[in-house]
Design a protein around this motif. Structure first.
Motif, PDB file in Angstrom:
ATOM      1  N   UNK A  10       0.871  -1.176   0.000  1.00 44.03           N
ATOM      2  CA  UNK A  10       0.000   0.000   0.000  1.00 44.03           C
ATOM      3  C   UNK A  10       0.907   1.226   0.000  1.00 44.03           C
ATOM      4  N   UNK A  11       0.549   2.228  -0.778  1.00 38.64           N
ATOM      5  CA  UNK A  11       1.376   3.423  -0.893  1.00 38.64           C
ATOM      6  C   UNK A  11       0.604   4.644  -0.416  1.00 38.64           C
ATOM      7  N   UNK A  12       1.242   5.417   0.440  1.00 43.61           N
ATOM      8  CA  UNK A  12       0.671   6.686   0.899  1.00 43.61           C
ATOM      9  C   UNK A  12       1.582   7.811   0.434  1.00 43.61           C
ATOM     10  N   UNK A  13       0.983   8.785  -0.214  1.00 40.79           N
ATOM     11  CA  UNK A  13       1.691   9.982  -0.644  1.00 40.79           C
ATOM     12  C   UNK A  13       1.331  11.099   0.333  1.00 40.79           C
ATOM     13  N   UNK A  14       2.266  11.474   1.189  1.00 43.24           N
ATOM     14  CA  UNK A  14       2.050  12.574   2.117  1.00 43.24           C
ATOM     15  C   UNK A  14       2.323  13.880   1.374  1.00 43.24           C
TER      16      UNK A  14
END
Length: 193
Positions: free
Chosen positions: A3-7
Motif C-alpha cells: 500500500x502506498x501513501x503519498x504525504x
C-alpha cells in the motif's frame, strides 16, 4: 500487500491568527498546486484524503479534479493543536523546536506531540487496512506529517521537520502495516519549460 501513501504537505499559506482552519494559500502556494498535480498525476492514485483544514484540501484539490476523485476529510488528520489561545508564529516555532522531543509537553489548552501522533496514526492504520493494496494521497501539514512518519521510523524528527518545503511530497511504501520505504517526490521544476 503493498500500500502506498503519498504525504502531501500543504503549499505556502499566510500565517494569519485566528484562521487556522480556514486560511487559504498565498499566490505562490496557489501556483504550486499545479506542480503538486504534475508530480502525482501519473502515480495511479486511487484515493484522496485530507486534513479538514482548507490549506491542505486546496493543495490537493487540483489532483483530485484531474483524477476525478472526491477528497475525503478526517478531523484527526488536522495539524497539532498548539494552544487554546493563538500565539505568535515566531514564538510557536521556538516552542516546537525546543520541546519537539518532549512528546508529552503541551502548551496550556493545547495538545502534545504524543496526543497528535496517537490520533493521526489511528487514522493512518485504518486507511492502510481499508485501502490495502491501493495508492492514497493525503493532504497534510508539516508537524503532523513528521509525527506520523516518526511513529514508523524515529529518524523522522526535528531535523526532518525543519527541512520540509511548502509544498512537499513523500511517498511511503507499506507492506501491511509496516513502513518499508520512503522516497521524496517533490520536484518544484516539474512541468516547467
Amino acid at each position: 500487500m503493498k500500500t502506498t501513501i503519498y504525504m502531501v504537505r500543504h503549499a505556502e499559506s499566510p500565517y494569519t491568527e485566528g484562521t487556522e482552519r480556514t486560511r487559504g494559500l498565498t499566490t505562490k502556494g496557489k501556483g504550486d498546486v499545479e506542480k503538486v498535480t504534475e508530480n502525482l498525476k501519473e502515480e495511479g492514485i486511487d484515493v484522496i484524503i485530507s486534513s479538514p483544514y482548507n490549506r491542505a484540501i486546496l493543495s490537493i484539490e487540483g489532483l483530485a479534479q484531474h483524477l476525478e476523485l472526491d477528497i475525503k476529510t478526517f478531523e484527526d488528520l488536522r495539524e497539532r493543536d498548539f494552544a487554546g489561545e493563538m500565539i505568535e508564529n515566531g514564538e510557536l516555532m521556538s516552542v516546537i523546536r525546543e520541546k519537539f522531543y518532549e512528546f508529552d509537553y503541551s502548551l496550556p489548552g493545547g495538545e502534545s506531540n504524543s496526543d497528535c501522533q496517537n490520533r493521526s496514526i489511528s487514522v493512518i492504520k485504518n486507511i492502510l487496512k481499508e485501502h490495502s493494496g491501493k495508492k492514497i494521497a493525503i493532504g497534510t501539514h508539516g508537524l503532523v506529517m513528521t509525527l506520523m512518519m516518526n511513529y514508523y521510523d524515529s529518524s523522522y524528527g526535528l531535523d526532518f521537520l525543519n527541512q520540509l518545503k511548502k509544498p512537499d511530497i513523500y511517498k511511503l511504501s507499506f507492506e501491511n502495516l509496516e513502513l518499508k520505504e520512503v522516497i521524496r517526490l517533490w520536484n518544484e521544476d516539474i512541468g516547467l519549460s
